[in-house]
Design an enzyme around this catalytic site. Structure first.
Site, PDB file in Angstrom:
ATOM      1  N   SER A   1      37.880  71.479  57.252  1.00 38.28           N
ATOM      2  CA  SER A   1      36.926  72.557  57.529  1.00 38.28           C
ATOM      3  C   SER A   1      37.404  73.887  56.950  1.00 38.28           C
ATOM      4  O   SER A   1      37.705  73.964  55.764  1.00 38.28           O
ATOM      5  CB  SER A   1      36.675  72.636  59.036  1.00 38.28           C
ATOM      6  OG  SER A   1      35.496  73.341  59.331  1.00 38.28           O
TER       7      SER A   1
ATOM      8  N   ASP B   1      31.655  67.421  59.311  1.00 35.89           N
ATOM      9  CA  ASP B   1      32.954  68.090  59.456  1.00 35.89           C
ATOM     10  C   ASP B   1      34.092  67.095  59.715  1.00 35.89           C
ATOM     11  O   ASP B   1      33.995  66.228  60.588  1.00 35.89           O
ATOM     12  CB  ASP B   1      32.871  69.083  60.616  1.00 35.89           C
ATOM     13  CG  ASP B   1      34.007  70.088  60.603  1.00 35.89           C
ATOM     14  OD1 ASP B   1      35.172  69.674  60.618  1.00 35.89           O
ATOM     15  OD2 ASP B   1      33.715  71.304  60.588  1.00 35.89           O
TER      16      ASP B   1
END
Length: 619
Positions: free
Chosen positions: A371, A486
């Site tokens: 991320s 993610d």
């Protein structure tokens, strides 16, 4: 496995004293054992023993490298580990009488000291200290689950020119000398080419035929050198030759050196590598691209990587000695890895981490993350310093504000147009293969419920996937119809991914919060949306914050892997557990303050007694 002449009694005793198995015995015992050893030459690719066979001998590696392989019923082979100088094999079969638990194959020309089962059993009974040593080794293997990275023995590195006589020969010779200098700074290193070997052993020694008396003498001499040096660098001839083939066969790692910007080609080296793979099963080649112009960006690396199944690749700028030092650390298992965790705006603390490491003189040789951590890692791998990182993230997150681009919430709360423009500004058409440093990022395959590790391809595309929070931003659709989100959903601090891709100390920077999403204590139950709005827009009301949908979705999505991330503390050399609860996940305006917090925390951590020594000294 043909027998070869034994070394002198003093050399054999010194060798046995340095082994795990016999190192605790006195000289009288060592001399007795040495007198019963048979010394064998194992050509590269030859099998020492087969899984399931009777354990009729115990072996100790005098030189070379062996692979320990588990053979599966479907024909698949799994490399469990490697054996180098001083390591032994066959102890379990000798002790228990059980069949061989694995197949062992020579990765390069190796010399083994062998004891028959009968002699080994007599010695084990006479010297019970060896049984204790075997027990400790077995316990160590169970604890570490047979790591692939070899822990002992001299490392043999072959360096070859990618395109033969028409390739970067002048740069190749300079590269070899400078790499040896960098390796020598880490430990005793021997540099051999055909001329140097002929000077030691006589004219024609480098090109002598296998099995000849000259070959046996060369093997014995190389065996001696592996006891004296930590690294032996075999510099191949510019074109294929008997010496070049010997260098390739003798190496643990093969560096294929090409010139960046030239047409990708292995030239006559390609068939040599293919033959080596067929004969010895070797695939430990690494591509090294030399850059004469340090100011230009790498391009076209993917075309080079399509030539061979390279184990890895490195970009080296001839004008930067630090690049040679980085490659030397990779070759000796000392490359420092930095893993940056996800955490929204809190990920800006990683910029401070990089600043503190730079000031402490700790290089980052390989980097990866999840991320926001992945985004900072990619920017750094592309060549940006910490000050440039502040600037590019300010222009992206603070000025462009993609986290404020709301849309009709059918697929997600946020739209992607503004985020796409930001990623274009930050990364353009860069590819992971063209970054200066080894880089990876992770995403979660929502379709298959598995972690996806990205080490090649578009930086922008894979970072977008790594940063796509379910429900907040739309999932990334890839070829085949899978959806990626993610990486923090499954692994918010992928230190284990870094560990699997090679040995070396690892620094993990964790910006996830143990405690988060605390509503105002005055609330006795969850408020309605209208109550939250009324409190927010009433100028006379006391502010009573309650986590909004963005924060609730983010925390729910990564909570499980955040718990897992905290467990990485015992698996890395330096764990940075930032205390950032005072900063909000989406407070991008706090970029400078968060980066400063990360810098001060890391600086203080490195100043603690033993923290820096532990990082540079372990593994």
């Amino acid at each position: 496995m043909p027998p070869i002449p034994a070394p002198s009694a003093a050399e054999a005793r010194a060798f046995l004293a340095a082994t795990h198995l016999f190192g605790g015995l006195d000289e009288i015992a060592l001399d007795e054992i040495a007198a019963q050893l048979e010394w064998l030459l194992v050509p590269g690719g030859a099998r020492v023993c087969r899984q399931g066979d009777a354990g009729d001998s115990l072996y100790v590696v005098a030189s070379g490298r062996l692979a320990v392989i588990r053979e599966h019923g479907d024909g698949r082979e799994e490399i469990l580990g490697q054996k180098g100088r001083g390591d032994s094999l066959g102890e379990l079969s000798i002790l228990t009488g059980s069949p061989r638990s694995a197949t062992v194959r020579a990765l390069r020309d190796s010399v083994l000291a062998s004891l028959s089962r009968e002699r080994a059993e007599l010695l084990l009974r006479k010297y019970p200290e060896t049984i204790v040593a075997v027990t400790r080794m077995l316990a160590s293997w169970l604890k570490t689950d047979l790591p692939v990275a070899p822990a002992r023995g001299c490392v043999a590195v072959a360096i070859t020119a990618a395109a033969g006589p028409d390739g970067p020969v002048a740069d190749f010779a300079d590269f070899a000398d400078r790499l040896v200098a960098s390796l020598s700074a880490l430990g005793p290193t021997l540099h051999l080419d055909a001329r140097r070997l002929d000077a030691e052993l006589g004219a024609g020694a480098a090109h002598c035929p296998d099995g000849s008396p000259e070959h046996e003498r060369m093997v014995a001499w190389l065996n001696e050198q592996e006891g004296r040096y930590e690294v032996v660098v075999y510099e191949a001839d510019p074109a294929p030759s008997p010496w070049t083939r010997r260098c390739l066969r003798q190496a643990d790692q093969i560096l294929v050196v090409g010139l960046a910007g030239s047409p990708p080609s292995l030239g006559a080296l390609g068939p040599e590598l293919a033959v080596l793979e067929d004969e010895q099963g070797k695939q430990f080649e690494q591509l090294v691209l030399l850059h004469r112009d340090a100011g230009s960006r790498p391009r076209g690396t993917a075309d080079w990587l399509r030539l061979r199944p390279f184990h890895g690749h490195h970009h080296l700028r001839l004008a930067r000695p630090g690049d040679f030092a980085r490659l030397a650390r990779f070759l000796t298992g000392k490359a420092i890895g930095l893993v940056l965790g996800g955490g929204g705006a809190r990920g800006f603390a990683h910029i401070g981490v990089l600043r503190a490491l730079e000031e402490a003189g700790i290089p980052v040789d390989r980097i990866g993350g999840t991320s926001m951590g992945a985004a900072v890692a990619a920017q750094y791998a592309g060549g940006l310093g910490w000050q440039s990182l502040l600037d590019v993230n300010r222009r992206g997150w603070v000025v462009m504000r993609p986290h404020k681009a709301y849309t009709l919430p059918l697929i997600s709360i946020l739209a992607t147009a503004r985020a796409d423009k930001m990623m274009e500004m930050m990364f353009g058409d860069e590819r992971i293969e063209d970054l200066w440093l080894s880089f990876f990022c992770v995403s979660t395959n929502l379709t298959r419920t598995e972690l996806a590790v990205h080490r090649q391809g578009s930086v922008r595309d894979w970072l977008t996937a790594s940063m796509t929070l379910p429900g907040i931003t739309p999932p990334v659709l890839i070829a085949g119809g899978d959806l990626l989100v993610d990486g923090g959903v499954l692994n918010n601090l992928p230190a284990d991914v870094m560990r699997r891709h090679g040995p070396g100390p690892i620094i993990a920077s964790d910006v996830s919060a143990t405690f988060d999403l605390r509503p105002d204590p005055s609330y006795l139950k969850t408020p309605t949306p209208w109550q939250v709005l009324a409190n927010r827009f009433n100028p006379r009301a006391k502010r009573r914050p309650f986590p909004n949908i963005l924060r609730l979705l983010h925390r729910s999505a990564v909570m499980a892997s955040t718990v897992y991330a905290k467990q990485a503390k015992g698996d890395v050399e330096l764990y940075l557990d930032h205390s950032l609860e005072g900063f909000d996940l989406f407070d991008m305006d706090a970029l400078p303050q968060i980066a400063e917090h990360g810098y001060r925390f890391t600086r203080d951590k490195l100043a603690e007694d033993g923290a820096l020594a532990a990082l540079l000294g372990r593994r």
